[in-house]
Design an enzyme around this catalytic site. Structure first.
Site, PDB file in Angstrom:
ATOM      1  N   SER A  33      36.226  41.068  37.629  1.00 35.42           N
ATOM      2  CA  SER A  33      37.318  41.222  38.744  1.00 35.42           C
ATOM      3  C   SER A  33      38.624  41.633  37.995  1.00 35.42           C
ATOM      4  O   SER A  33      38.981  41.406  36.961  1.00 35.42           O
ATOM      5  CB  SER A  33      37.651  39.887  39.623  1.00 35.42           C
ATOM      6  N   LYS A  48      38.409  33.966  35.166  1.00 35.68           N
ATOM      7  CA  LYS A  48      37.803  35.558  35.059  1.00 35.68           C
ATOM      8  C   LYS A  48      38.557  36.090  33.641  1.00 35.68           C
ATOM      9  O   LYS A  48      37.672  36.759  33.101  1.00 35.68           O
ATOM     10  CB  LYS A  48      38.348  36.062  36.215  1.00 35.68           C
ATOM     11  N   TYR A 108      41.551  31.566  40.293  1.00 34.94           N
ATOM     12  CA  TYR A 108      40.571  32.209  40.261  1.00 34.94           C
ATOM     13  C   TYR A 108      40.742  33.262  38.702  1.00 34.94           C
ATOM     14  O   TYR A 108      39.916  33.532  37.985  1.00 34.94           O
ATOM     15  CB  TYR A 108      40.794  33.214  41.461  1.00 34.94           C
TER      16      TYR A 108
END
Length: 687
Positions: A572, A589, A585
């Site tokens: 991402s 990542k 998040y």
């Protein structure tokens, strides 16, 4: 064996095909051919053939007597009228006057006399069907019949069983010579119901489709009944280690040992996919004390050799806890010995060929492992399953033959002639392989969104795919959409036990793993200064530690195979261009991006590549319709403008991301790279 003929079903075929202009004879020929092809005791994977002699009208409206015979590439179990190409019968019968006929000339004449020039090549046994006078002719490689014929006293046994009802034909390689000999033998007693081709198969004849079919059932039943009489106990068990290694650990090592090639310098490995079987019959066979004798004699009918080679690879039993020693010692030695034996077999028989043949690969297609079971090997899961099915048939034939006598097949020279016969090799086709052919790919989070798109793209590129997802129904639906051998497995990647079970299953189903797409994830939001520990830890469990667990399992298997591999991570854009209030998040990542580079650094020497895809604004389970609407409203733009808010002004789809993963899977000399797929976001771009 019971006849499955049904008057109502037969008439349904006549009615169904009659609407399309197919004659009653041909419709009934299709019906009984399917009955035969649906029983693996009679026909396996494109084997056998059938025919009907009938009359058709050509373009001039003139009646032409034709032979409708099974075409190359068609399977008797699902044949359609198009799979029985019509060939003018008179020119075929005229060939019988010749003393000899080259295979190429035979094929050319058969194609030249097709009513439809676009039809498939007629069977290699077309002339045998043509030279016999019966209207309907059926041919199978019935297991029970082979068990009678494949032994030293096979001819005497057949005379005893059939008592003049069937004529006996000595073994001759299929083609013109066999067709002539079979016709001559039939003419000595035209009253016979069919022919037994010793060490090859059985033909039955009939004035009607039903008569030919039911004669086949009756003759095979007589063979089955004889095999039940006077049986002795066979396949006494050998001594095995007290603990046998599980198939999920054995298969990757076996797969690596049996790769057709493994060029570490270029990163190209030509692997085989596996299909595992361990029925009670298989285990009794592979655990037999005399396995080294009866398993190495040869194929039960030469028709099988193009799928299985002439004998299987026999490995020693793998003891649990000592697998590495097993792989590097006796197993590797057995594979090397198989290769030497095959090449020696090729050289000895090729010396007599004019012109000489080109050797096929020297790797096995069947592997027998005492204590474990049987493996079929092939370029795809389908090919491996075909080899395994034929191996099961071989086990049945040899077990029955040994129970009433002693198994014996055609000579090695005869096997070579069929294995290297151009007309047999043509059945396998020579289409160019797809870029990910012979590779096994796992996609986590494969049930929907980006994961489902990646799995579908990998399959289109030729890979065998396993879709792991917490939602099994979603994974099954995605697998069904892909088709083929795509496999759906329920798995929460944050659960260590579920993850181990899932990887074990993939190894059991396909033999190993070559590509892993670690895609599963979820987006937690919140200000990093305010987010609670539980939320942050939960995000790290899924968005970082699960990636580590998936990669660890993959590397263990890839190293056991020894043919390299590919780790692909969905990281991402948050990994390099964090968004406000997306720390829960983005932080894991970013750690996963570093994890990818560490795998590239630590395991490049093992031929394992590690890369990542950095995508943004993809409609998926993470970016839902509600989220898109909310974000677009917050920015004061339309949903379309929000989704295309990049340098190119184009919305990026899950399929675009999937294409990037497929590219990285094929990029043999790329590792530690991140590929950005976002339409252009300069803040998220890398070098």
């Amino acid at each position: 064996m019971k006849s499955l003929w049904s008057d109502s079903e037969a008439e349904a075929f006549v009615a169904r095909y009659g609407e399309t202009g197919v004659s009653r004879d041909l419709a009934l020929r299709v019906y009984t051919t399917r009955l035969l092809g649906g029983d693996p005791r009679l026909v396996l994977h494109g084997g056998g053939n059938s025919s009907v002699k009938t009359t058709l009208r050509d373009l001039l409206g003139e009646a032409v007597e034709v032979l409708c015979v099974k075409g190359s590439g068609w399977d008797m179990g699902n044949i359609e009228p198009a799979g029985l190409p019509a060939v003018r019968l008179a020119p075929l019968r005229a060939l019988r006057r010749l003393e000899r006929l080259a295979d190429e000339d035979m094929v050319n004449l058969q194609r030249g006399n097709l009513i439809d020039s676009a039809a498939p090549n007629p069977s290699v046994e077309t002339l045998l069907h043509a030279f016999l006078p019966a209207k309907f002719v059926d041919h199978t490689h019935a297991t029970a019949v082979l068990a009678l014929t494949d032994q030293p006293e096979g001819e005497a046994l057949c005379r005893e069983v059939y008592d003049g009802r069937m004529a006996l034909v000595p073994y001759i390689m299929p083609g013109f010579a066999l067709a002539k000999k079979a016709a001559e033998i039939h003419e000595r007693d035209p009253r016979v119901e069919g022919l037994i081709l010793l060490k090859h198969g059985i033909f039955t004849l009939g004035a009607t489709a039903r008569e030919a079919y039911e004669r086949m059932i009756a003759m095979v039943t007589l063979a089955e009944e004889r095999l039940k009489r006077g049986r002795r106990s066979v396949l006494a068990s050998a001594a095995l280690p007290s603990t046998i290694a599980p198939v999920s650990d054995v298969a990757p090592m076996l797969r690596g040992l049996c790769a057709l090639s493994n060029d570490r310098a270029s990163g190209i490995a030509k692997r085989q996919v596996l299909d595992f079987r361990a029925t009670p019959e298989v285990m009794a066979y592979v655990n037999g004390a005399a396995l080294a004798r009866y398993s190495q004699i040869g194929v039960v009918t030469p028709d099988h050799t193009i799928r299985t080679k002439n004998w299987p690879l026999l490995l020693p039993p793998p003891e649990a806890g000592r697998l590495r020693e097993w792989r590097d010692g006796p197993a590797a030695a057995a594979v090397a010995a198989f290769e030497r034996r095959y090449l020696d077999y090729f050289r000895r028989h090729n010396a007599k060929q004019k012109p000489p043949k080109t050797a096929l690969d020297a790797m096995p297609r069947i592997v027998l492992v005492p204590g474990v079971g049987l493996f079929g090997l092939g370029a795809s899961k389908k090919d491996a399953a075909i080899a395994a099915d034929i191996a099961l048939n071989t086990i049945a034939v040899i077990t029955d033959a040994e129970a009433i006598g002693r198994y014996e097949c055609v000579s090695e020279a005869d096997m070579f002639d069929v294995e290297y016969w151009s007309l047999e090799q043509a059945k396998l086709g020579k289409a160019a392989e797809k870029p990910l052919a012979r590779q096994v790919a796992i996609v986590t989070g494969g049930g929907s969104g980006i994961g489902a798109a990646i799995a579908a793209a990998m399959a289109r590129a030729g890979a065998e795919v396993a879709l792991l997802d917490r939602e099994l129904d979603a994974a099954k639906a995605a697998a069904r959409a892909i088709g083929g051998a795509a496999c759906a497995i329920a798995c929460d990647v944050t659960d260590a036990a579920q993850l181990r079970t899932a990887f074990d299953r993939v190894c059991t189903v396909f033999g190993g793993v070559d590509i892993v797409v670690s895609n599963a994830g979820a987006a937690w939001q919140g200000s990093v200064g305010e987010v609670d520990d539980a939320t942050l830890r939960r995000s790290f469990e899924l968005n970082f530690f699960a990636h580590q667990s998936v990669a660890q399992h993959a590397v263990k298997i890839m190293r056991a195979q020894g043919t390299g591999g590919c780790l692909l991570f969905n990281t991402s854009k948050q990994a390099v261009n964090p968004g406000r209030d997306f720390g829960p998040y983005g932080l894991p990542k970013a750690a996963t991006l570093a994890l990818m580079k560490q795998y590239a650094l630590d395991h490049g020497r093992h031929g394992i590549r590690a890369n990542a895809v950095n995508a943004d604004r993809i409609r998926s389970g993470l970016l839902t319709a509600d989220m898109i609407q909310t974000r677009a409203r917050a920015r004061g733009v339309s949903e379309i403008d929000y989704m295309s808010g990049n340098l190119l002004g184009r919305e990026v789809t899950a399929e675009d991301v999937a294409d990037a993963f497929v590219y990285l899977a094929t990029a043999r000399k790329t590792t530690a790279a991140t590929l950005t797929v976002d339409g252009g976001n300069i803040e998220a771009s890398l070098r």
